[in-house]
Design a protein around this motif. Structure first.
Motif, mmCIF file in Angstrom:
data_model
loop_
_atom_site.group_PDB
_atom_site.id
_atom_site.type_symbol
_atom_site.label_atom_id
_atom_site.label_comp_id
_atom_site.label_asym_id
_atom_site.label_seq_id
_atom_site.Cartn_x
_atom_site.Cartn_y
_atom_site.Cartn_z
ATOM 1 N N UNK A 23 39.531 38.508 43.184
ATOM 2 C CA UNK A 23 40.140 37.058 43.537
ATOM 3 C C UNK A 23 41.795 37.338 43.188
ATOM 4 N N UNK A 24 42.152 38.087 42.045
ATOM 5 C CA UNK A 24 43.436 37.911 41.853
ATOM 6 C C UNK A 24 44.329 39.020 42.804
ATOM 7 N N UNK A 25 43.770 39.966 43.586
ATOM 8 C CA UNK A 25 44.347 40.858 44.221
ATOM 9 C C UNK A 25 45.203 40.052 45.422
ATOM 10 N N UNK A 96 48.985 31.779 52.764
ATOM 11 C CA UNK A 96 48.769 31.751 51.134
ATOM 12 C C UNK A 96 47.809 32.856 50.860
ATOM 13 N N UNK A 97 47.715 33.104 49.635
ATOM 14 C CA UNK A 97 46.781 34.056 49.096
ATOM 15 C C UNK A 97 45.543 33.127 48.854
ATOM 16 N N UNK A 98 45.536 31.819 48.486
ATOM 17 C CA UNK A 98 44.248 31.226 48.631
ATOM 18 C C UNK A 98 43.675 30.907 49.860
ATOM 19 N N UNK A 268 39.143 32.058 42.413
ATOM 20 C CA UNK A 268 40.040 32.734 41.244
ATOM 21 C C UNK A 268 41.452 32.629 41.992
ATOM 22 N N UNK A 269 41.569 33.106 43.447
ATOM 23 C CA UNK A 269 42.889 33.179 44.091
ATOM 24 C C UNK A 269 43.614 31.652 43.780
ATOM 25 N N UNK A 270 43.058 30.810 43.995
ATOM 26 C CA UNK A 270 43.885 29.351 43.670
ATOM 27 C C UNK A 270 44.222 29.065 42.601
#
Length: 313
Positions: A23-25, A96-98, A268-270
């Protein structure tokens, strides 16, 4: 097909890697794109990780497989890492990543439809079906509460192109994962198979990057530190820890259950985006998080129950 047996503690650690680390990637990709074009970023990521794994294979004196295994690993690596992760990296120029993590949440359903040999197992278990449906509802809530204006590109049309690219990439990812899970021999080391996949994807990404003129656009001495940090994070945590955890997990647990990481990754991403780039969380997203986690618990409930019964016995 019967999954390999594995220690429960190792399975838990692997799930934590694909649930949390992966999720952090998505944010790491955003940072990497500040200095590298998408397919160059993918090429560097995969080749660096492949070299590290190759060195580890030599240290451990791993047995190198025959041509058939190399061919299967190479094809699955191209599908998963170039067609899958590579498409996501390209799409994150416009979303966006999220948002990228949220769209990828369709993965468990694609696994469910594509993994025909396990249809009886999936569709006969009310916990799995209910959990997948609840998780999907949570994703809808989560997506509905997101801020589309925060996308990197102000072009709404390119945002939808990005969403479409991610969905296509998800199909590639599922196809590659099922190919590897179904055709690789049980005796093949996960380290060796991952190494081959990474090298195949790295070479292909390099060719695509060269064909699109990316290599001529970058001066490495001008790449900002945050882009290098994003790249190194993707190499260690994305391509080594989380990716290897995923490729191993689909050999010990049904792929549709392993793919429930796509329900947790958006959360996790958000959260990471909120912590590092001040993305705001609405109450609808908070509700969505709770619903997503409930869905994940339900899909894995049969595994928890089986493990508990085995420990009692």
């Amino acid at each position: 097909m019967v999954e390999r047996k594995a220690p429960q503690w190792l399975i838990v650690l692997a799930f934590m890697a694909v649930y949390i680390v992966w999720g952090t990637t998505y944010l790491a990709v955003i940072y990497g794109l500040r200095g590298f074009p998408p397919f160059m970023l993918s090429a560097l990521r995969y080749l660096m990780a492949g070299i590290l794994l190759l060195g580890w294979c030599f240290i451990r004196k791993e047995k190198w497989p025959g041509w058939q295994v190399v061919r299967t690993c190479s094809i699955s690596g191209l599908f998963m890492l170039v067609g899958g992760s590579g498409m996501v990296a390209w799409a994150e120029q416009y979303v966006t990543s999220g948002q990228a993590a949220i769209v990828i949440a369709a993965e468990p359903f694609i696994f469910l439809l594509a993994d025909k040999k396990r249809w009886r197992e999936y569709f006969s278990n009310r916990f799995i079906i209910t959990g997948l449906l609840i998780g999907f509802v949570g994703i809808i809530l989560f997506f509905g509460g997101s801020d589309a204006k925060s996308a990197p590109s102000g072009d709404a049309t390119m945002q939808w192109v990005g969403y479409s690219a991610i969905l296509i990439g998800t199909v590639f990812w599922v196809s590659g994962a099922l190919l590897a899970e179904g055709r690789l021999e049980k005796g093949v080391s996960n380290i060796v198979s991952s190494c081959i996949q990474l090298f195949a994807a790295g070479i292909c990404s390099s060719l695509i990057s060269g064909a699109t003129g990316e290599w001529g656009k970058v001066r490495f001495n001008e790449v900002p530190a945050e882009a290098w940090a994003g790249l190194f994070y993707l190499v260690i945590f994305g391509s080594l820890i989380a990716y290897m955890a995923f490729t191993w997990l689909i050999t010990v647990r049904p792929p549709a259950l392993v793919s429930t990481h796509t329900y947790v990754n958006p959360v996790v991403a958000v959260l990471v985006g909120w912590a590092f780039v001040n993305e705001q969380l609405g109450w609808v997203q908070m509700v969505g998080m709770v619903v997503i986690l409930l869905g994940v618990l339900l899909t894995n409930f049969p595994s928890y129950k089986l493990s508990f019964n085995q420990q009692r016995a």
